[in-house]
Design an enzyme around this catalytic site. Structure first.
Site, PDB file in Angstrom:
ATOM      1  N   ARG A   1       7.219  11.838  -0.021  1.00 25.03           N
ATOM      2  CA  ARG A   1       8.275  12.776   0.824  1.00 25.03           C
ATOM      3  C   ARG A   1       9.633  12.911   0.281  1.00 25.03           C
ATOM      4  NH1 ARG A   1       4.398  10.046   4.090  1.00 25.03           N
ATOM      5  NH2 ARG A   1       5.585   8.185   4.362  1.00 25.03           N
TER       6      ARG A   1
ATOM      7  N   ASN B   1       2.822   8.210  -8.038  1.00 23.05           N
ATOM      8  CA  ASN B   1       1.692   7.571  -8.455  1.00 23.05           C
ATOM      9  C   ASN B   1       2.214   6.660  -9.535  1.00 23.05           C
ATOM     10  OD1 ASN B   1       0.125   9.288  -7.128  1.00 23.05           O
ATOM     11  ND2 ASN B   1       0.073  10.749  -8.517  1.00 23.05           N
TER      12      ASN B   1
ATOM     13  N   ASP C   1      -4.420   6.965  -4.645  1.00 21.25           N
ATOM     14  CA  ASP C   1      -4.100   5.736  -3.701  1.00 21.25           C
ATOM     15  C   ASP C   1      -5.461   5.133  -3.592  1.00 21.25           C
ATOM     16  OD1 ASP C   1      -1.812   4.341  -2.200  1.00 21.25           O
ATOM     17  OD2 ASP C   1      -3.444   4.716  -0.765  1.00 21.25           O
ATOM     18  N   HIS C   2      -6.384   6.015  -2.966  1.00 16.50           N
ATOM     19  CA  HIS C   2      -7.808   5.521  -2.881  1.00 16.50           C
ATOM     20  C   HIS C   2      -8.445   4.905  -3.946  1.00 16.50           C
ATOM     21  CE1 HIS C   2      -7.628   7.250   1.146  1.00 16.50           C
ATOM     22  NE2 HIS C   2      -8.808   6.739   1.236  1.00 16.50           N
TER      23      HIS C   2
ATOM     24  N   ASP D   1       4.487   4.222  -1.754  1.00 21.98           N
ATOM     25  CA  ASP D   1       4.284   5.681  -2.684  1.00 21.98           C
ATOM     26  C   ASP D   1       4.283   6.840  -1.755  1.00 21.98           C
ATOM     27  OD1 ASP D   1       1.905   5.022  -1.300  1.00 21.98           O
ATOM     28  OD2 ASP D   1       0.772   4.951  -3.132  1.00 21.98           O
TER      29      ASP D   1
END
Length: 416
Positions: free
Chosen positions: A101, A40, A114-115, A96
């Site tokens: 991962r 983030n 993210d959105h 990101d």
């Protein structure tokens, strides 16, 4: 594009540009980030690049004037920085999920974060693109805002009902962003006034009588806006087809999701009504420096709206029909149109100074409301899932925050 499902990632391969050019670049780029950097943080860093671009616009052109009638604009080199900033945003937005991962930090909070950043970026890029195309204070910029937010709303609505993020051969997060980067570069080289060049004259088609008979010789910037309308219409159709197929496959009602589209045109109608005071052709706000603050307020309210939608998606909650911030904007729209509605002066916005105060109050309240929403969601999800937002940490069995790698190793050891 980070934190998307495997099905969503498979859709990414439909974009040839992503598959053969950008994805190898993104795979390399993510390796430059240390694993102690939270995903983030990368997303937020990208958004900060766009905010820096926006700050440069406010510094060089605080009144948001197009370069017509002798008005000066930002130096041409500024548009190159806008192109670089947006490309960095796209790159960071793409890696990101890869960083998540790498660090074992993938989760629903990342999808929401993210959105949220994408929603904010949408409005900021509309404002910047309007300036780069020499449209600025015009209804074209309002139309561009409506179309851009509509595309984002459609994507979120589609994901809510299908559980997947679809990315087509020409997608906004990939080809769409690169197209805007290209527009900024052209503006940097030739200046924003280049986009006022009549399209048929530029292409040489004005010499063909059949075309000039049916196609008006408008500026390149207006043709770009028309292209955006075509893309929006295409996205509406393809989004509903995806939702329709998903609902039929699950045995649900195929037409019921269409009702969930209604909140968006309602919010657009409220904003357009507010802007059209005292009349559509003589909009006070659109023809003043208050235009940008109102667009930013609209963008923040939209980010809150789609944020609640994606939250409902990841938590499997009912669709969020209502947002209280609409009421504030509705009051502004009704009050501004009192002369047309009741033939009397507005109660609140009865002077230019009062209009200014009310719009900046709207901006402040919209910002506080959205920040509060983000803070509460981040706090609830991090505490419940035990995954930090801006650090690579997780909660162990005792509830203590520790490095994610230590917690993951301990969990693997117990499963073995």
């Amino acid at each position: 594009m980070g934190y998307i499902s495997p099905d969503g990632l498979a859709n990414l391969k439909k974009s040839l540009l992503s598959r053969y050019v950008l994805n190898p670049f993104w795979t390399w780029l993510v390796t430059l980030w240390p694993t102690w950097v939270a995903p983030n943080v990368i997303t937020l860093s990208g958004l900060c690049m766009v905010l820096l671009n926006f700050a440069m616009l406010i510094y060089y052109d605080p009144e948001y004037l197009s370069e017509k009638g002798g008005a000066d604009g930002p130096p041409h080199w500024v548009y190159f920085t806008w192109a670089a900033g947006l490309f960095i945003y796209q790159s960071f937005d793409a890696i990101d999920g890869k960083q998540a991962r790498r660090t074992g930090m993938a989760g629903p909070l990342g999808e929401m974060f993210d959105h949220g950043c994408d929603a904010l970026n949408t409005t900021l890029e509309v404002i910047l693109t309007g300036r780069a195309l020499n449209l600025s204070r015009s209804w074209w910029t309002v139309a561009s805002q409506s179309a851009a937010l509509a595309n984002f709303y459609l994507t979120t609505w589609e994901e809510y009902h299908t559980g997947q993020l679809y990315l087509a051969v020409f997608s906004g997060p990939v080809e769409g962003i690169l197209l805007i980067v290209g527009l900024y570069v052209v503006s940097g080289i030739l200046g924003p006034t280049f986009w006022d060049t009549p399209a048929l004259t530029f292409t040489g088609l004005e010499k063909i009588p059949f075309i000039t008979k049916y196609v008006p010789n408008k500026g390149l910037n207006e043709f770009i806006m028309a292209f955006g309308a075509v893309v929006l219409a295409f996205n509406i159709i393809t989004s509903y087809i995806n939702v329709y197929k998903a609902k039929i496959a699950s045995g649900d009602k195929a037409f019921q999701p269409l009702w969930h589209l209604l909140p968006f045109p309602l919010t657009v109608a409220i904003q357009v009504a507010w802007l059209s005071s005292p009349s559509f052709s003589r909009s006070f706000i659109l023809n003043s420096p208050l235009f940008v603050p109102l667009l930013c307020s609209w963008g923040l309210q939209f980010a809150h709206q789609v944020g609640r939608m994606i939250l409902a998606h990841v938590t499997k909650q009912p669709f969020p029909w209502w947002d209280w911030m609409w009421m504030w904007s509705l009051i502004g729209a009704v009050d501004a149109n009192m002369p047309r509605l009741l033939n009397r002066a507005p109660f609140i916005q009865h002077s230019p100074e009062n209009v200014k105060i009310f719009i900046f109050a709207t901006l402040a309240i919209s910002l506080v409301s959205y920040v509060r929403f983000c803070a509460l969601v981040i706090n609830d999800i991090t505490n419940y899932l035990g995954i930090a937002c801006f650090t690579v940490r997780k909660k162990d069995e005792s509830g203590a925050w520790k490095k994610a790698q230590i917690v993951d190793k301990a969990n693997v050891g117990k499963r073995q």
